[in-house]
Design a protein around this motif. Structure first.
Motif, PDB file in Angstrom:
ATOM      1  N   ILE A  92       0.596  -1.282   0.318  1.00 57.79           N
ATOM      2  CA  ILE A  92      -0.017  -0.141  -0.003  1.00 57.79           C
ATOM      3  C   ILE A  92       0.840   1.186  -0.019  1.00 57.79           C
ATOM      4  O   ILE A  92       0.799   2.137  -0.914  1.00 57.79           O
ATOM      5  CB  ILE A  92      -0.889   0.180   1.165  1.00 57.79           C
ATOM      6  CG1 ILE A  92      -1.870  -0.956   1.218  1.00 57.79           C
ATOM      7  CG2 ILE A  92      -1.558   1.447   1.354  1.00 57.79           C
ATOM      8  CD1 ILE A  92      -2.810  -1.378   2.385  1.00 57.79           C
ATOM      9  N   ALA A  93       1.960   1.359   0.724  1.00 56.91           N
ATOM     10  CA  ALA A  93       2.567   2.379   1.083  1.00 56.91           C
ATOM     11  C   ALA A  93       3.611   2.601  -0.487  1.00 56.91           C
ATOM     12  O   ALA A  93       3.792   3.615  -0.620  1.00 56.91           O
ATOM     13  CB  ALA A  93       3.759   2.265   2.046  1.00 56.91           C
ATOM     14  N   ARG A  94       3.754   1.245  -0.972  1.00 57.09           N
ATOM     15  CA  ARG A  94       4.813   1.694  -2.220  1.00 57.09           C
ATOM     16  C   ARG A  94       3.803   2.077  -3.509  1.00 57.09           C
ATOM     17  O   ARG A  94       4.160   2.786  -4.143  1.00 57.09           O
ATOM     18  CB  ARG A  94       5.070   0.000  -2.675  1.00 57.09           C
ATOM     19  CG  ARG A  94       5.771   0.098  -4.007  1.00 57.09           C
ATOM     20  CD  ARG A  94       7.178   0.578  -4.384  1.00 57.09           C
ATOM     21  NE  ARG A  94       7.675   0.105  -5.673  1.00 57.09           N
ATOM     22  CZ  ARG A  94       7.417   0.602  -6.804  1.00 57.09           C
ATOM     23  NH1 ARG A  94       6.264   1.607  -6.747  1.00 57.09           N
ATOM     24  NH2 ARG A  94       7.825   0.167  -7.661  1.00 57.09           N
ATOM     25  N   VAL A  95       2.535   1.572  -3.526  1.00 55.67           N
ATOM     26  CA  VAL A  95       1.731   1.768  -4.765  1.00 55.67           C
ATOM     27  C   VAL A  95       0.834   2.890  -4.594  1.00 55.67           C
ATOM     28  O   VAL A  95       0.848   3.748  -5.611  1.00 55.67           O
ATOM     29  CB  VAL A  95       0.911   0.458  -4.954  1.00 55.67           C
ATOM     30  CG1 VAL A  95      -0.091   0.866  -6.089  1.00 55.67           C
ATOM     31  CG2 VAL A  95       1.769  -0.895  -5.219  1.00 55.67           C
ATOM     32  N   PHE A  96       0.238   3.092  -3.382  1.00 57.62           N
ATOM     33  CA  PHE A  96      -0.410   4.375  -2.885  1.00 57.62           C
ATOM     34  C   PHE A  96       0.099   5.348  -2.002  1.00 57.62           C
ATOM     35  O   PHE A  96      -0.552   5.983  -1.489  1.00 57.62           O
ATOM     36  CB  PHE A  96      -1.931   3.756  -2.412  1.00 57.62           C
ATOM     37  CG  PHE A  96      -2.656   2.888  -3.228  1.00 57.62           C
ATOM     38  CD1 PHE A  96      -2.642   2.981  -4.854  1.00 57.62           C
ATOM     39  CD2 PHE A  96      -3.016   1.884  -2.676  1.00 57.62           C
ATOM     40  CE1 PHE A  96      -3.542   2.075  -5.517  1.00 57.62           C
ATOM     41  CE2 PHE A  96      -4.170   0.884  -3.616  1.00 57.62           C
ATOM     42  CZ  PHE A  96      -3.981   0.999  -4.825  1.00 57.62           C
ATOM     43  N   GLY A  97       1.445   5.437  -2.220  1.00 59.98           N
ATOM     44  CA  GLY A  97       1.976   6.161  -0.981  1.00 59.98           C
ATOM     45  C   GLY A  97       1.461   7.654  -1.623  1.00 59.98           C
ATOM     46  O   GLY A  97       1.371   8.510  -0.582  1.00 59.98           O
ATOM     47  N   THR A  98       1.432   8.109  -2.624  1.00 55.16           N
ATOM     48  CA  THR A  98       0.944   9.739  -2.912  1.00 55.16           C
ATOM     49  C   THR A  98      -0.353  10.213  -2.284  1.00 55.16           C
ATOM     50  O   THR A  98      -0.849  10.959  -1.715  1.00 55.16           O
ATOM     51  CB  THR A  98       1.015  10.215  -4.442  1.00 55.16           C
ATOM     52  OG1 THR A  98       2.442   9.973  -4.725  1.00 55.16           O
ATOM     53  CG2 THR A  98       0.712  11.543  -4.468  1.00 55.16           C
ATOM     54  N   ALA A  99      -1.230   9.009  -2.548  1.00 51.05           N
ATOM     55  CA  ALA A  99      -2.693   8.979  -1.988  1.00 51.05           C
ATOM     56  C   ALA A  99      -2.618   9.085  -0.598  1.00 51.05           C
ATOM     57  O   ALA A  99      -3.596   9.746   0.304  1.00 51.05           O
ATOM     58  CB  ALA A  99      -3.461   8.089  -2.590  1.00 51.05           C
ATOM     59  N   MET A 100      -1.810   8.191   0.331  1.00 49.60           N
ATOM     60  CA  MET A 100      -1.700   8.201   1.612  1.00 49.60           C
ATOM     61  C   MET A 100      -1.394   9.629   2.317  1.00 49.60           C
ATOM     62  O   MET A 100      -1.872   9.953   3.203  1.00 49.60           O
ATOM     63  CB  MET A 100      -0.764   7.223   2.016  1.00 49.60           C
ATOM     64  CG  MET A 100      -1.234   5.501   1.718  1.00 49.60           C
ATOM     65  SD  MET A 100       0.147   4.426   2.413  1.00 49.60           S
ATOM     66  CE  MET A 100      -0.026   4.829   4.063  1.00 49.60           C
ATOM     67  N   SER A 101      -0.497  10.276   1.556  1.00 57.26           N
ATOM     68  CA  SER A 101       0.002  11.724   1.971  1.00 57.26           C
ATOM     69  C   SER A 101      -1.201  12.648   1.733  1.00 57.26           C
ATOM     70  O   SER A 101      -0.930  13.795   2.227  1.00 57.26           O
ATOM     71  CB  SER A 101       1.138  12.147   1.171  1.00 57.26           C
ATOM     72  OG  SER A 101       0.816  12.341   0.057  1.00 57.26           O
ATOM     73  N   GLY A 102      -2.315  12.344   1.040  1.00 59.48           N
ATOM     74  CA  GLY A 102      -3.455  13.319   0.818  1.00 59.48           C
ATOM     75  C   GLY A 102      -3.199  14.251  -0.331  1.00 59.48           C
ATOM     76  O   GLY A 102      -3.971  15.146  -0.615  1.00 59.48           O
TER      77      GLY A 102
END
Length: 464
Positions: A92-102
């Motif tokens: 999740i952090a690798r693939v959706f890292g930008t989305a996790m940051s908001g």
């Protein structure tokens, strides 16, 4: 491993902008332990679903890349490639890292807007803890549904599966949802596939910012997140507590600060206690049976009284890691001449065990099947017959003090048993009677008046 995220509402195809993944094409990502795929099984104006699929090669795991133990069938036959674990969190952090940051440059207002989102996590292992999912997700505002099935409909005697398919729904920002899932998946699994370092504390606090500190189950979440690193859990809880503002009362004087008790890890206390027992025995030669990472061996090497130290373990891989940990290639000649590394099993007679003043068996016997203990007794107390034998093992009664442990469970998945204080004393008395020793029993660690100490130690001394 599969995770799906569904956005329900209007113009839901904009989920692609939020995740930075185009719904019109599947994407593949190379990971250290396999491949991750992102695709959209459902796309419409009213409902869009994104899926993250992990394909992990169990053979690669057993080749020592990640998650591998030191040999054995377990490396090849286990649930690690198929159940949602820390592998999913790192993906999740690798693939959706930008989305996790908001962040969403094309739709910044959407990234800051709570949306009706549903996440499904498949094959999540909770070992039958039916309340765990609700305890940790419902306080965050989610509606929680956990489905559990039989292991096999054709064999009902096999029982119910320890895995659930978890569905959580709520009106939240996408970044919040991803961070919640990232932190809480390892809470179910409790066994990370990578080595835990201090940086993990910062990572937890970063992804838990704004919600973990006020979560009613934060103690349980942090303890299970750092299942194998209790010191990290305590430090994380301390930082979370420091970040919670306290209500001010102008009419009340501040209470005096309580004196903080200095904390020492149990393993450190254990090694110090054993080292002192070796010193008090007067031993000049010591064999560390079941040496593991050679922490005790390293301490004994620096003792002037001791002129010979042998580290013995059944696993060659463990011995290789221990030699790297001790920097054997750069060790001073004085210490190197003292040290011998030996591959052997404690349950078989071995002439190389003989001739030592002291044998140490530290947190080892609980890893041996009870039916094999008589073989260990004959090998160590009968044939090797050192003047002093030091044994430590967990006190199962003390386990009631550990919040993260269920009733009637053991401290480690590889433990075959754990003894009460009475059972340990009974065993020591049997050994003394059978092989001509006397034994002094003591405790190591914090003392509970009713339950004793977490570790019990027996120092056997040869009669005559």
């Amino acid at each position: 491993m599969l995770l799906t995220i569904t956005y329900t509402g209007h113009n839901t195809q904009e989920l692609g902008f939020l995740l930075h993944k185009n719904p019109e094409r599947a994407q593949r990502f190379e990971l250290n332990y396999g491949q991750a795929y992102v695709f959209y099984p459902e796309v419409s104006d009213e409902k869009t679903t994104a899926a993250l699929l992990l394909d992990i090669d169990p053979i690669d795991l057993a080749r020592g890349k990640v998650g591998s133990k030191d040999g054995g069938l377990f490396d090849y036959v286990n649930d690690r490639p198929y159940a949602s674990t820390s592998f999913m969190s790192t993906a999740i952090a690798r693939v959706f890292g930008t989305a996790m940051s908001g962040r969403c440059d094309k739709r910044p207002e959407l990234a800051d807007t709570p949306l009706l989102l549903t996440a499904c996590i498949y094959s999540l292992k909770d070992n039958g803890d039916t309340e765990l999912a609700r305890q940790i997700f419902e306080p965050l505002g989610y509606e929680v549904k956990a489905e559990r099935r039989k292991l096999d409909d054709k064999f009902p005697e096999w029982g119910i599966s320890p895995y659930i398919d978890l569905t959580i729904s709520g009106t939240v920002r996408l970044s919040e949802l991803l961070n919640h899932i990232f932190v809480l998946i390892p809470v179910f699994d409790k066994q990370k596939h990578y080595y835990i370092q201090e940086e993990e504390i910062k990572k937890l606090l970063s992804h838990g910012e704004g919600w973990l500190g006020t979560h009613p189950q934060k103690q349980k979440i942090v303890n299970r997140y750092f299942y194998a690193k209790r010191s990290f859990a305590r430090r994380a809880i301390g930082k979370l507590n420091d970040d919670i503002p306290e209500a001010e009362d102008e009419d009340t004087e501040p209470a005096p600060e309580k004196e903080k008790k200095e904390f020492t890890p149990l393993n450190t206390l254990r090694m110090e206690a054993v080292k002192n027992a070796v010193h008090d025995s007067g031993a000049k030669s010591v064999i560390d049976l079941g040496c593991g990472e050679c922490k005790l061996t390293s301490m004994l090497l620096t003792e002037r009284q001791i002129t010979k130290v042998t580290a013995c373990d059944v696993s060659i891989g463990t011995l290789e890691k221990a030699s790297q940990r001790m920097h054997l290639d750069r060790m001073s000649p004085y210490l190197r001449d003292k040290l011998t590394l030996m591959q052997a099993s404690l349950t078989y007679r071995d002439e190389r065990f003989s001739g030592y003043d002291c044998a140490c068996i530290i947190e080892v016997i609980e890893h041996i099947e009870p039916m094999r203990l008589p073989a260990l007794e004959r090998s160590v107390f009968g044939f090797a017959n050192p003047r002093t034998v030091i044994v430590t093992t967990p006190n199962i009664e003390y386990n009631a003090n550990y919040e993260y442990m269920k009733e009637n469970t053991l401290r480690h998945t590889d433990h075959r048993f754990e003894w009460t204080r009475a059972e340990f004393r009974e065993w020591t008395e049997h050994v003394c009677k059978e092989y001509g020793y006397t034994c002094e029993i003591s405790g190591i660690g914090d003392i509970d008046e009713a339950l004793g100490t977490p570790t019990q130690m027996g120092v056997f001394t040869k009669n005559g």
